[in-house]
Design a protein around this motif. Structure first.
Motif, PDB file in Angstrom:
ATOM      1  N   VAL A 113      21.360  11.853  44.600  1.00 19.54           N
ATOM      2  CA  VAL A 113      22.312  10.751  44.588  1.00 19.54           C
ATOM      3  C   VAL A 113      21.678   9.540  43.893  1.00 19.54           C
ATOM      4  O   VAL A 113      22.033   8.803  43.242  1.00 19.54           O
ATOM      5  N   ALA A 114      20.240   9.289  44.456  1.00 18.78           N
ATOM      6  CA  ALA A 114      19.599   8.063  44.318  1.00 18.78           C
ATOM      7  C   ALA A 114      19.158   8.025  42.689  1.00 18.78           C
ATOM      8  O   ALA A 114      19.210   7.007  42.301  1.00 18.78           O
ATOM      9  N   ILE A 115      19.029   9.196  42.036  1.00 12.80           N
ATOM     10  CA  ILE A 115      18.656   9.093  40.941  1.00 12.80           C
ATOM     11  C   ILE A 115      20.012   9.355  39.781  1.00 12.80           C
ATOM     12  O   ILE A 115      20.048   8.591  38.780  1.00 12.80           O
ATOM     13  N   ALA A 116      20.804  10.149  40.180  1.00  9.74           N
ATOM     14  CA  ALA A 116      22.113  10.547  39.295  1.00  9.74           C
ATOM     15  C   ALA A 116      23.075   9.301  39.160  1.00  9.74           C
ATOM     16  O   ALA A 116      23.457   9.207  37.814  1.00  9.74           O
ATOM     17  N   VAL A 117      23.281   8.880  40.244  1.00  8.27           N
ATOM     18  CA  VAL A 117      24.334   7.948  40.003  1.00  8.27           C
ATOM     19  C   VAL A 117      23.777   6.626  39.095  1.00  8.27           C
ATOM     20  O   VAL A 117      24.729   6.243  38.343  1.00  8.27           O
ATOM     21  N   PRO A 118      22.904   5.990  39.555  1.00  8.75           N
ATOM     22  CA  PRO A 118      22.396   4.848  38.614  1.00  8.75           C
ATOM     23  C   PRO A 118      22.346   5.290  37.170  1.00  8.75           C
ATOM     24  O   PRO A 118      22.709   4.778  36.257  1.00  8.75           O
ATOM     25  N   LEU A 119      21.802   6.657  37.048  1.00 11.61           N
ATOM     26  CA  LEU A 119      21.415   7.012  35.638  1.00 11.61           C
ATOM     27  C   LEU A 119      22.861   7.272  34.975  1.00 11.61           C
ATOM     28  O   LEU A 119      22.917   6.906  33.774  1.00 11.61           O
ATOM     29  N   GLY A 120      23.667   7.616  35.652  1.00  7.65           N
ATOM     30  CA  GLY A 120      25.179   8.143  34.950  1.00  7.65           C
ATOM     31  C   GLY A 120      25.915   6.918  34.636  1.00  7.65           C
ATOM     32  O   GLY A 120      26.236   6.865  33.724  1.00  7.65           O
ATOM     33  N   ILE A 121      25.695   5.780  35.495  1.00  2.35           N
ATOM     34  CA  ILE A 121      26.584   4.387  35.221  1.00  2.35           C
ATOM     35  C   ILE A 121      25.901   3.843  33.916  1.00  2.35           C
ATOM     36  O   ILE A 121      26.495   3.236  33.192  1.00  2.35           O
ATOM     37  N   VAL A 122      24.339   3.975  33.791  1.00  3.22           N
ATOM     38  CA  VAL A 122      23.660   3.293  32.633  1.00  3.22           C
ATOM     39  C   VAL A 122      24.055   4.124  31.411  1.00  3.22           C
ATOM     40  O   VAL A 122      24.426   3.497  30.358  1.00  3.22           O
ATOM     41  N   MET A 123      24.140   5.402  31.424  1.00  4.47           N
ATOM     42  CA  MET A 123      24.461   6.189  30.292  1.00  4.47           C
ATOM     43  C   MET A 123      25.809   5.963  29.995  1.00  4.47           C
ATOM     44  O   MET A 123      26.399   6.150  28.523  1.00  4.47           O
ATOM     45  N   GLY A 124      26.609   5.777  30.961  1.00  2.20           N
ATOM     46  CA  GLY A 124      28.128   5.462  30.730  1.00  2.20           C
ATOM     47  C   GLY A 124      28.610   4.266  30.127  1.00  2.20           C
ATOM     48  O   GLY A 124      29.499   4.045  29.301  1.00  2.20           O
ATOM     49  N   ARG A 125      27.625   3.283  30.208  1.00  2.72           N
ATOM     50  CA  ARG A 125      27.865   2.024  30.073  1.00  2.72           C
ATOM     51  C   ARG A 125      27.176   1.629  28.707  1.00  2.72           C
ATOM     52  O   ARG A 125      27.377   0.805  28.066  1.00  2.72           O
ATOM     53  N   SER A 126      25.923   2.331  28.490  1.00  8.40           N
ATOM     54  CA  SER A 126      25.058   2.098  27.114  1.00  8.40           C
ATOM     55  C   SER A 126      25.230   3.156  26.162  1.00  8.40           C
ATOM     56  O   SER A 126      24.517   4.318  26.559  1.00  8.40           O
ATOM     57  N   THR A 127      25.774   3.110  25.037  1.00  4.96           N
ATOM     58  CA  THR A 127      25.803   4.133  24.016  1.00  4.96           C
ATOM     59  C   THR A 127      24.261   4.537  23.631  1.00  4.96           C
ATOM     60  O   THR A 127      23.885   5.717  23.394  1.00  4.96           O
ATOM     61  N   PRO A 128      23.338   3.501  23.324  1.00  4.60           N
ATOM     62  CA  PRO A 128      22.022   3.965  23.081  1.00  4.60           C
ATOM     63  C   PRO A 128      21.397   4.847  24.128  1.00  4.60           C
ATOM     64  O   PRO A 128      20.576   5.807  23.769  1.00  4.60           O
ATOM     65  N   VAL A 129      21.428   4.392  25.073  1.00  4.20           N
ATOM     66  CA  VAL A 129      20.869   5.342  26.333  1.00  4.20           C
ATOM     67  C   VAL A 129      21.503   6.601  26.395  1.00  4.20           C
ATOM     68  O   VAL A 129      20.699   7.707  26.589  1.00  4.20           O
ATOM     69  N   TYR A 130      22.788   6.614  26.268  1.00  5.11           N
ATOM     70  CA  TYR A 130      23.538   8.148  26.284  1.00  5.11           C
ATOM     71  C   TYR A 130      23.163   8.897  25.002  1.00  5.11           C
ATOM     72  O   TYR A 130      22.502  10.100  25.383  1.00  5.11           O
ATOM     73  N   ARG A 131      22.821   8.389  23.860  1.00  8.59           N
ATOM     74  CA  ARG A 131      22.432   9.063  22.834  1.00  8.59           C
ATOM     75  C   ARG A 131      21.107   9.444  22.872  1.00  8.59           C
ATOM     76  O   ARG A 131      20.658  10.667  22.508  1.00  8.59           O
TER      77      ARG A 131
END
Length: 293
Positions: A113-131
Motif C-alpha cells: 500500500v505504501a508503495i503502490a498508492v503514491p506511485l499509482g497517483i503519480v503515474m495517473g497524473r503525470s503522462t511522462p512518468v506513466y510512459r
C-alpha cells in the motif's frame, strides 16, 4: 385560581432515540444477509459428507473416499483452537500459527500500500512518468509469485522476510493498477468545474482527484488483501516452522488430510475477516461518503 391550574400535568412521553429505527433496520439487513449466506455452505457440507460416505469420484479423478468427513474436520478444527480433543502436537496451537501468519500478511500488505498508492497517483497524473514506468510494470507483473519464491530464498534467505516479500509482490500490482485506473478515469469536466470554482491546482489532487478515485483504490485494496492470504501459504512452505502455510506443509508430510482441510478453512475465514475489517475501516474513515464500490 383557574381550572387550568388545578388540572394535573399530563405525563410526558419518553422520546425514543432517533437512531432506534435505523439500528433495527441495520440489524435486520445483517440477519437477512447471514440467512442468505447459510444455504450454500450447508449444502456443500451435506454433499461432502454424502460423497465421502458413498465414495464418489468427481471430475479430474478426485476420489472423495480418501477425504475426511466434515465431522472429523470440525473435530480437528476445534482441537486446533482449544485442544483436549485429539491430544497431539498440534492441539491448541492454532492461535500461535494464525498470529504469525497475520503479522506477515499485514507487513507485506502495508508495504504494498505504501508503495503502490503514491506511485499509482503519480503515474495517473503525470503522462511522462506513466510512459516511463508502464512498460516495465506490465513486463514484471505477469511473472507468477511462485516463480519468485526460489529466487527470494536465494537473495533474501529463509524466514519471515522472504514471505513478506512474496506477500508484497502478490498485493502491489493489484493496488497499483486500480489506483492508476481510478486516477486516470477522473472526468476532465470535474477538474474543469473545480478550476472554475476557484480550486487551486495544488489542491486539486486531494479535493477532486483522490475522492473520485478512492472507490477504485478500495477495490484494489480488497483484491490485494485476498491475494496476500493466497500467497502466504507459498511463502510459508519452506524454512518457516510457525504459520498456517507451515502447518499445511507439516500436515502434508504426515498425510493428515483432516489437518490440511482444517487449516484451509482457517485461512478462508482469516481472509474473510480481514476483508470485513478493511471494509469497516473504510466506512469509519468515509463517514457518509460512498467510498465503497
Amino acid at each position: 385560581m383557574t381550572a387550568s391550574t388545578l388540572r394535573p400535568a399530563e405525563p410526558t412521553a419518553v422520546a425514543e432515540p432517533a437512531s432506534a429505527p435505523g439500528a433495527v433496520r441495520r440489524l435486520a439487513v445483517r440477519v437477512r444477509a447471514v440467512l442468505w449466506a447459510l444455504p450454500v455452505p450447508i449444502l456443500l457440507a451435506v454433499l461432502w459428507d454424502r460423497g465421502v460416505a458413498g465414495g464418489w469420484t468427481l471430475p479430474l479423478g478426485i476420489q472423495m473416499q480418501f477425504l475426511p468427513t466434515p465431522l472429523e474436520v470440525g473435530r480437528r478444527l476445534a482441537d486446533l483452537a482449544v485442544g483436549g480433543l485429539i491430544g497431539d502436537t498440534y492441539s491448541g496451537t492454532l492461535w500461535v500459527h494464525l498470529y504469525a501468519s497475520s503479522i506477515r500478511v499485514v507487513q507485506g500488505f502495508a508495504l504494498a500500500v505504501a508503495i503502490a498508492v503514491p506511485l499509482g497517483i503519480v503515474m495517473g497524473r503525470s503522462t511522462p512518468v506513466y510512459r516511463l514506468l508502464e512498460p516495465t510494470i506490465n513486463l514484471v507483473r505477469p511473472i507468477p509469485v511462485t516463480a519468485w519464491a526460489p529466487l527470494s530464498l536465494l537473495i533474501i534467505g529463509f524466514g519471515d522476510r522472504s514471505t513478506i516479500f512474496l506477500v508484497f509482490l502478490a498485493a502491489v500490482f493489484s493496488i497499483l493498477l486500480n489506483t492508476l485506473a481510478g486516477v486516470r478515469s477522473v472526468p476532465p469536466r470535474l477538474l474543469e468545474a473545480a478550476a472554475m470554482l476557484g480550486t487551486r491546482p495544488a489542491h486539486t489532487l486531494y479535493k477532486v482527484v483522490l475522492p473520485a478515485a478512492i472507490p477504485q483504490i478500495v477495490a484494489g485494496l480488497r483484491i490485494a488483501l485476498g491475494l496476500s492470504w493466497v500467497i502466504l501459504v507459498v511463502g510459508e512452505t519452506v524454512g518457516i516452522r510457525v504459520g498456517l502455510g507451515a502447518l499445511i506443509t507439516q500436515a502434508r508430510e504426515q498425510s493428515r488430510t483432516d489437518l490440511i482441510i482444517a487449516v484451509m478453512i482457517v485461512i478462508g475465514l482469516a481472509g474473510f475477516l480481514a476483508d470485513r475489517l478493511l471494509v469497516l475501516l473504510v466506512r469509519l474513515c468515509a463517514g457518509r461518503r460512498p467510498l465503497l464500490p
